[in-house]
Write an enzyme that holds these catalytic residues in place. Structure first.
Site, PDB file in Angstrom:
ATOM      1  N   LYS A 126       0.859  -1.193   0.000  1.00  0.00           N
ATOM      2  CA  LYS A 126       0.000   0.000   0.000  1.00  0.00           C
ATOM      3  C   LYS A 126       0.887   1.232   0.000  1.00  0.00           C
ATOM      4  CE  LYS A 126      -4.351   1.234   0.125  1.00  0.00           C
ATOM      5  NZ  LYS A 126      -5.539   0.493  -0.348  1.00  0.00           N
ATOM      6  N   ASP A 166      -7.016   4.446  -4.709  1.00  0.00           N
ATOM      7  CA  ASP A 166      -7.644   4.317  -3.381  1.00  0.00           C
ATOM      8  C   ASP A 166      -8.277   5.690  -3.129  1.00  0.00           C
ATOM      9  OD1 ASP A 166      -7.721   2.319  -0.938  1.00  0.00           O
ATOM     10  OD2 ASP A 166      -7.366   4.277  -0.060  1.00  0.00           O
TER      11      ASP A 166
HETATM   12  P1  NDP Z   1     -12.881   7.917  -3.123  1.00  0.00           P
HETATM   13  O1  NDP Z   1     -11.816   8.906  -2.890  1.00  0.00           O
HETATM   14  O2  NDP Z   1     -13.393   7.704  -4.502  1.00  0.00           O
HETATM   15  O3  NDP Z   1     -14.151   8.240  -2.211  1.00  0.00           O
HETATM   16  C1  NDP Z   1     -14.025   8.292  -0.829  1.00  0.00           C
HETATM   17  C2  NDP Z   1     -15.361   8.686  -0.232  1.00  0.00           C
HETATM   18  O4  NDP Z   1     -15.295   8.542   1.176  1.00  0.00           O
HETATM   19  C3  NDP Z   1     -15.720  10.128  -0.508  1.00  0.00           C
HETATM   20  O5  NDP Z   1     -17.118  10.266  -0.545  1.00  0.00           O
HETATM   21  C4  NDP Z   1     -15.126  10.839   0.700  1.00  0.00           C
HETATM   22  O6  NDP Z   1     -15.722  12.098   0.996  1.00  0.00           O
HETATM   23  C5  NDP Z   1     -15.386   9.839   1.803  1.00  0.00           C
HETATM   24  N1  NDP Z   1     -14.349   9.958   2.826  1.00  0.00           N
HETATM   25  C6  NDP Z   1     -13.020   9.748   2.669  1.00  0.00           C
HETATM   26  N2  NDP Z   1     -12.357   9.990   3.812  1.00  0.00           N
HETATM   27  C7  NDP Z   1     -13.296  10.351   4.701  1.00  0.00           C
HETATM   28  C8  NDP Z   1     -13.231  10.721   6.060  1.00  0.00           C
HETATM   29  N3  NDP Z   1     -12.064  10.765   6.738  1.00  0.00           N
HETATM   30  N4  NDP Z   1     -14.394  11.028   6.679  1.00  0.00           N
HETATM   31  C9  NDP Z   1     -15.569  10.999   5.994  1.00  0.00           C
HETATM   32  N5  NDP Z   1     -15.692  10.659   4.699  1.00  0.00           N
HETATM   33  C10 NDP Z   1     -14.565  10.339   4.067  1.00  0.00           C
HETATM   34  O7  NDP Z   1     -12.329   6.541  -2.511  1.00  0.00           O
HETATM   35  P2  NDP Z   1     -12.819   5.060  -2.788  1.00  0.00           P
HETATM   36  O8  NDP Z   1     -14.282   5.030  -3.015  1.00  0.00           O
HETATM   37  O9  NDP Z   1     -11.913   4.467  -3.793  1.00  0.00           O
HETATM   38  O10 NDP Z   1     -12.466   4.359  -1.397  1.00  0.00           O
HETATM   39  C11 NDP Z   1     -13.416   4.243  -0.330  1.00  0.00           C
HETATM   40  C12 NDP Z   1     -12.975   3.145   0.618  1.00  0.00           C
HETATM   41  O11 NDP Z   1     -12.925   1.894  -0.093  1.00  0.00           O
HETATM   42  C13 NDP Z   1     -11.587   3.301   1.248  1.00  0.00           C
HETATM   43  O12 NDP Z   1     -11.598   2.718   2.522  1.00  0.00           O
HETATM   44  C14 NDP Z   1     -10.698   2.463   0.323  1.00  0.00           C
HETATM   45  O13 NDP Z   1      -9.521   2.048   0.983  1.00  0.00           O
HETATM   46  C15 NDP Z   1     -11.637   1.303   0.035  1.00  0.00           C
HETATM   47  N6  NDP Z   1     -11.359   0.513  -1.155  1.00  0.00           N
HETATM   48  C16 NDP Z   1     -11.247   1.076  -2.388  1.00  0.00           C
HETATM   49  C17 NDP Z   1     -11.032   0.289  -3.504  1.00  0.00           C
HETATM   50  C18 NDP Z   1     -10.983   0.856  -4.873  1.00  0.00           C
HETATM   51  O14 NDP Z   1     -10.869   0.069  -5.831  1.00  0.00           O
HETATM   52  N7  NDP Z   1     -11.085   2.153  -5.073  1.00  0.00           N
HETATM   53  C19 NDP Z   1     -10.857  -1.167  -3.380  1.00  0.00           C
HETATM   54  C20 NDP Z   1     -11.062  -1.675  -2.053  1.00  0.00           C
HETATM   55  C21 NDP Z   1     -11.278  -0.860  -0.991  1.00  0.00           C
HETATM   56  P3  NDP Z   1     -14.928  13.437   0.640  1.00  0.00           P
HETATM   57  O15 NDP Z   1     -14.852  13.472  -0.865  1.00  0.00           O
HETATM   58  O16 NDP Z   1     -15.745  14.529   1.218  1.00  0.00           O
HETATM   59  O17 NDP Z   1     -13.579  13.315   1.288  1.00  0.00           O
HETATM   60  O1  2IT Z   2      -7.912  -1.440  -0.952  1.00  0.00           O
HETATM   61  C1  2IT Z   2      -7.826  -1.925  -2.094  1.00  0.00           C
HETATM   62  O2  2IT Z   2      -7.940  -3.135  -2.301  1.00  0.00           O
HETATM   63  C2  2IT Z   2      -7.607  -1.011  -3.217  1.00  0.00           C
HETATM   64  N1  2IT Z   2      -7.560   0.200  -3.002  1.00  0.00           N
HETATM   65  C3  2IT Z   2      -7.401  -1.552  -4.608  1.00  0.00           C
HETATM   66  C4  2IT Z   2      -5.995  -2.020  -4.794  1.00  0.00           C
HETATM   67  C5  2IT Z   2      -5.640  -2.439  -6.198  1.00  0.00           C
HETATM   68  O3  2IT Z   2      -4.451  -2.753  -6.396  1.00  0.00           O
HETATM   69  O4  2IT Z   2      -6.489  -2.450  -7.098  1.00  0.00           O
END
Ligand code: NDP
Ligand code: 2IT
Length: 448
Positions: A126, A166
């Site tokens: 990561k 992420d």
């Molecule tokens: P994005 O940046 O696309 O979206 C994040 C969302 O969560 C936004 O709506 C954001 O609001 C909100 N958010 C982030 N930090 C905070 C905080 N501290 N408090 C409140 N709201 C918050 O990220 P992703 O959708 O990609 O990721 C979301 C989660 O999923 C994370 O935990 C990530 O690690 C996990 N994840 C992502 C994957 C991926 O493929 N993208 C795969 C597996 C897991 P705002 O814009 O206002 O900050």
């Molecule tokens: O938390 C996760 O699994 C991710 N943000 C995606 C990682 C990846 O390599 O696609």
């Protein structure tokens, strides 16, 4: 003292001020007790758990860039290459002001077991930075991404370490990082996933985490005799994971009625309008107040002034898709009092340990993120495969593979939980199933 307790104590002592890392290690090691107890003597002699909780390598570097006013800004970059027993390090890059080494370590640690669960050959890693993308111009984002990659490119590669998106890192950031990698290293290779479709990205990667979360939720409910169709869902977040979770939930006949961002949350009793949400978040990069202003049925709640969140809404299924520890014991009590039947984590570690226990003690089906959100990294691994064979698969082909992987993960963790006498404990099942493959590979490769 048991070996597990010794190692937990060691982790807390050796990694002070890293509460999220402690939390992730405790969750995993506590649920591995039955496996460790069976092999305690060998594991202890091999210092197996000490090796699992220590990253193979951790990088921390300076990221200087120039803002639009001509002012130099300095951020800190991280890449934790946690475990390469089953494949090249694989995991996203988080760009958020809260990022520090402990956060990247918790995410990298979770990633080891998640990647193992996918059944694909990817190790755990990561990265990220305390850079805040909010309010930055396109040029500032590019300047940051180029500087970040100028240092990171020395340590990654298609066969060594393959970062992805992420929080705060989406297609735009991946594009700028890929361009800089290619420029410096002079190779066009699958060094990042989540790339644009015109330069090696995979169809369905954008949708994969949210879609995968719903395939998992559907399969888990089905195996417990419950149909997902007609169920109401509370979703948190409004980013990549939340948007496509909402979209797939609707396709499966469920009704998501909430979403959120860091400033507020929306309750939309008629169901979230995904097209409008995409326009607000993916195109305009705006706040949810814009969604509420354009959608008469939506009620907007400001988090700071009201002190409320989406977990107070009466729903059947909760899908936390924003960030770590966003669902605490009080939230869990509200959800249970309102009759929630399932909680499936789209985000990484969004539920606190106390809240997780509360759900389990109250017979709520609970699927942890390392299983439920594994569709994103699994599809990243499919992107790597396509890059290696220099071909692109159709959306339908990737989506069908993704669904097969999620169904398979569910049955693996369900079987693992049953094998150790913990039927229905999907946290233990996921940790045990993920751990076993990593241990097997580590044992085969000697003391490294
Ligand atoms: P994005 O940046 O696309 O979206 C994040 C969302 O969560 C936004 O709506 C954001 O609001 C909100 N958010 C982030 N930090 C905070 C905080 N501290 N408090 C409140 N709201 C918050 O990220 P992703 O959708 O990609 O990721 C979301 C989660 O999923 C994370 O935990 C990530 O690690 C996990 N994840 C992502 C994957 C991926 O493929 N993208 C795969 C597996 C897991 P705002 O814009 O206002 O900050
Ligand atoms: O938390 C996760 O699994 C991710 N943000 C995606 C990682 C990846 O390599 O696609």
């Amino acid at each position: 003292m048991s070996y597990v307790d010794e190692v937990i104590e060691l982790v807390v002592k050796q990694n002070p001020n890293e509460p999220e890392f402690h939390q992730a290690v405790k969750e995993v090691l506590n649920s591995l007790r039955p496996v460790v107890e069976k092999n305690e003597e060998k594991f202890r002699r091999d210092a197996l758990l000490e090796r699992i909780v220590n990253p193979e390598r951790q990088l921390k570097f300076r990221v200087p860039w120039v803002d639009d006013k001509g002012q130099v800004q300095v951020n800190t970059g991280y890449r934790v290459q946690f475990n390469s027993a089953i494949g090249p390090y694989k995991g996203g890059i988080r760009l958020h002001p809260s990022v520090n080494l402990g956060i990247i370590k918790f995410l990298g640690f979770e990633q080891i077991f998640k990647n193992s669960l996918t059944g694909l050959p990817i190790g755990g890693g990561k990265g990220g930075s305390d850079f805040d993308p909010k309010g930055k111009s396109d040029r500032e984002i590019m300047a940051f991404c180029q500087s970040f990659m100028t240092e990171l490119c020395k340590y990654i590669g298609a066969d060594t370490d393959v970062p992805a998106g992420d929080i705060g890192t989406g297609a735009r950031e991946i594009g700028y990082m890929f361009g800089q990698y290619k420029r410096i290293r002079g190779v066009f290779e699958g060094v990042l996933t989540g790339k644009g479709l015109s330069y090696g990205g995979s169809l369905a990667r954008t949708e994969a985490t949210g879609y995968g979360l719903l395939y998992m939720t559907q399969e888990m409910l089905k195996s417990n005799g419950i149909d997902i169709a007609g169920k109401t869902c509370a979703v948190s977040g409004s980013g990549n994971v939340a948007i496509y979770a909402i979209q797939k939930a609707q396709q499966l006949g469920a009704k998501p009625v909430t979403c959120s961002d860091s400033t507020g949350w929306v309750y939309d009793p008629e169901g979230i309008d995904v097209a409008l949400l995409k326009e607000v978040k993916e195109v305009n990069r705006a706040r949810l107040t814009e969604y509420a202003a354009k959608r008469p049925s939506a009620q907007y709640h400001d988090k700071a002034t009201e002190g409320t969140n989406q977990w107070e809404v009466k729903v059947d299924i909760a899908l936390p898709c924003a960030t770590q520890n966003e669902l605490n014991l009080d939230d869990a009590k509200k959800l249970v009092a309102n009759g929630v039947i399932a909680v499936c984590e789209g985000a990484n570690m969004p539920t606190t340990l106390e809240a997780t226990e509360y759900f389990q003690n109250n017979k709520v089906f609970f699927v942890p993120g390392k299983a439920a959100n594994a569709g994103g990294v699994a599809t990243s691994a499919l992107e790597m495969s396509q890059n290696s064979e220099r071909l692109s698969w159709s959306f339908e082909e990737v989506d069908a593979k993704l669904k097969g992987i999620m169904v398979n993960i569910f049955h693996n963790l369900d079987d693992a939980a049953k094998e150790y006498g913990m039927a229905g404990n999907y946290v233990a099942g996921a940790n045990i199933a993920g751990f076993k493959k990593v241990v097997d590979a580590m044992n085969a490769q000697g003391i490294v």
